[in-house]
Design an enzyme around this catalytic site. Structure first.
Site, PDB file in Angstrom:
ATOM      1  N   GLY A  34      28.837  42.399  39.233  1.00 35.39           N
ATOM      2  CA  GLY A  34      29.379  43.448  40.097  1.00 35.39           C
ATOM      3  C   GLY A  34      30.058  44.529  39.270  1.00 35.39           C
ATOM      4  O   GLY A  34      30.095  44.462  38.039  1.00 35.39           O
ATOM      5  N   GLY A  87      34.575  39.125  40.046  1.00 39.49           N
ATOM      6  CA  GLY A  87      35.202  39.843  41.151  1.00 39.49           C
ATOM      7  C   GLY A  87      35.023  39.088  42.454  1.00 39.49           C
ATOM      8  O   GLY A  87      34.559  37.940  42.474  1.00 39.49           O
ATOM      9  N   ALA A  88      35.389  39.730  43.558  1.00 42.49           N
ATOM     10  CA  ALA A  88      35.197  39.143  44.893  1.00 42.49           C
ATOM     11  C   ALA A  88      35.096  40.282  45.896  1.00 42.49           C
ATOM     12  O   ALA A  88      35.526  41.411  45.632  1.00 42.49           O
ATOM     13  CB  ALA A  88      36.363  38.224  45.251  1.00 42.49           C
ATOM     14  N   GLU A 108      26.628  32.638  40.541  1.00 41.59           N
ATOM     15  CA  GLU A 108      28.084  32.730  40.331  1.00 41.59           C
ATOM     16  C   GLU A 108      28.749  31.383  40.605  1.00 41.59           C
ATOM     17  O   GLU A 108      29.602  30.924  39.838  1.00 41.59           O
ATOM     18  CB  GLU A 108      28.673  33.804  41.259  1.00 41.59           C
ATOM     19  CG  GLU A 108      28.250  35.211  40.872  1.00 41.59           C
ATOM     20  CD  GLU A 108      28.640  36.281  41.870  1.00 41.59           C
ATOM     21  OE1 GLU A 108      28.577  37.455  41.512  1.00 41.59           O
ATOM     22  OE2 GLU A 108      29.002  35.956  43.015  1.00 41.59           O
ATOM     23  N   LYS A 126      40.777  44.255  48.131  1.00 43.94           N
ATOM     24  CA  LYS A 126      40.039  43.011  48.421  1.00 43.94           C
ATOM     25  C   LYS A 126      40.934  41.904  48.994  1.00 43.94           C
ATOM     26  O   LYS A 126      40.442  40.893  49.465  1.00 43.94           O
ATOM     27  CB  LYS A 126      39.377  42.482  47.139  1.00 43.94           C
ATOM     28  CG  LYS A 126      38.514  43.486  46.378  1.00 43.94           C
ATOM     29  CD  LYS A 126      37.255  43.808  47.128  1.00 43.94           C
ATOM     30  CE  LYS A 126      36.308  44.734  46.394  1.00 43.94           C
ATOM     31  NZ  LYS A 126      35.674  44.181  45.245  1.00 43.94           N
TER      32      LYS A 126
HETATM   33  C1  5RP Z   1      28.392  39.815  43.401  1.00 39.56           C
HETATM   34  C2  5RP Z   1      29.787  39.492  43.743  1.00 39.56           C
HETATM   35  C3  5RP Z   1      30.855  40.445  43.282  1.00 39.56           C
HETATM   36  O1  5RP Z   1      31.814  39.735  42.607  1.00 39.56           O
HETATM   37  C4  5RP Z   1      31.457  41.105  44.469  1.00 39.56           C
HETATM   38  O2  5RP Z   1      30.419  41.695  45.241  1.00 39.56           O
HETATM   39  C5  5RP Z   1      32.475  42.157  44.065  1.00 39.56           C
HETATM   40  O3  5RP Z   1      31.833  43.222  43.459  1.00 39.56           O
HETATM   41  P1  5RP Z   1      32.592  44.516  42.961  1.00 39.56           P
HETATM   42  O4  5RP Z   1      33.397  44.123  41.773  1.00 39.56           O
HETATM   43  O5  5RP Z   1      31.466  45.473  42.629  1.00 39.56           O
HETATM   44  O6  5RP Z   1      33.423  45.019  44.099  1.00 39.56           O
HETATM   45  O7  5RP Z   1      30.110  38.508  44.358  1.00 39.56           O
HETATM   46  O8  5RP Z   1      27.491  38.896  43.940  1.00 39.56           O
END
Ligand code: 5RP
Length: 224
Positions: A34, A87-88, A108, A126
């Site tokens: 991500g 990330g999440a 992941e 988040k």
């Molecule tokens: C990808 C994920 C990422 O961790 C999640 O979508 C967060 O992404 P970003 O850092 O772009 O906000 O789970 O499958």
């Protein structure tokens, strides 16, 4: 006022500082997927001589790591990994997460399972009280798509096929809308029990161990 990208960059640097301070030299580091993980990779490149290698949670992450000259191992060659950084899409104060906005949830979850510690890197947008506003991704074997969608409707969700998207594992994603997830670990287990589901984006049975949260007043730490 910091932009969202500046917050992501700040938290990515904090995660690299954490790795430099707490992870034994020569360790293997698990790397998520991500935009926040990408900032982490770019910052990790500056201390790449301190680690021996990485394990990537997606083809995109593998490519970015290798672009920086960072060694990427197949997970099957790795028996231990002190940290996994990712990330999440949503995270609670209990460090339960929804992940998979980028579609990499299965790899992941697998890489995270091998790591001793899951470090989640997020900007403060988040952090939520209840998971579910962000549609919950569910990776499904293509032939089971319609069956799994019907079962999810029975559970109260509204599944929507992620159009034109195929995961690194050759599967499809159903994004489940309309959930207010009161029992994340329970729903994670129920969804994983549906035949045809590879995995779902709830990371609650094994949540994060440490959250590094970027706020305009600095990066805060929350531990379980
Ligand atoms: C990808 C994920 C990422 O961790 C999640 O979508 C967060 O992404 P970003 O850092 O772009 O906000 O789970 O499958």
């Amino acid at each position: 006022m910091a932009t969202q990208d500046e917050l992501k960059q700040a938290v990515a640097q904090a995660a690299v500082d954490y790795v430099a301070a707490h992870v034994p030299a020569g360790s293997i580091v698990g790397v998520g997927t991500g935009s926040t993980a990408n900032f982490f990779i770019d910052a990790l490149a500056k201390i790449k001589d301190r680690i021996s290698a990485t394990v990537a949670s997606s083809e995109a992450t593998k490519k970015r790591l290798e672009g920086h000259g960072i060694k990427v191992l197949d997970l099957n060659e790795v028996t231990s990994m002190p940290v996994y950084v990712d990330g999440a899409d949503e995270i609670t104060a209990k460090l339960e997460m929804v992940k998979g906005g980028g579609g990499a949830l299965t790899r992941e979850k697998i890489v995270a399972a091998v790591a001793d510690k899951f470090i989640c890197v997020c900007d403060e947008s988040k952090l939520v009280g209840t998971l579910g506003k962000f549609p919950l991704p569910v990776e499904v074997i293509p032939m089971a798509r319609a069956y799994v969608a019907r079962e999810i409707i029975k559970l109260g969700g509204q599944p929507k096929l992620r159009e034109g998207f195929v995961t690194d594992n050759g599967n499809v994603i159903l994004d489940v809308h309309g959930l207010q997830i009161a029992d994340p670990a329970g729903l994670e287990t129920t969804l994983n029990g549906l035949v045809g589901v590879v995995t779902n984006g709830l990371f609650a049975c094994r949540g994060a161990d440490l959250l590094l949260l970027a706020t305009p007043s600095g990066v805060k730490q929350m531990a379980r």
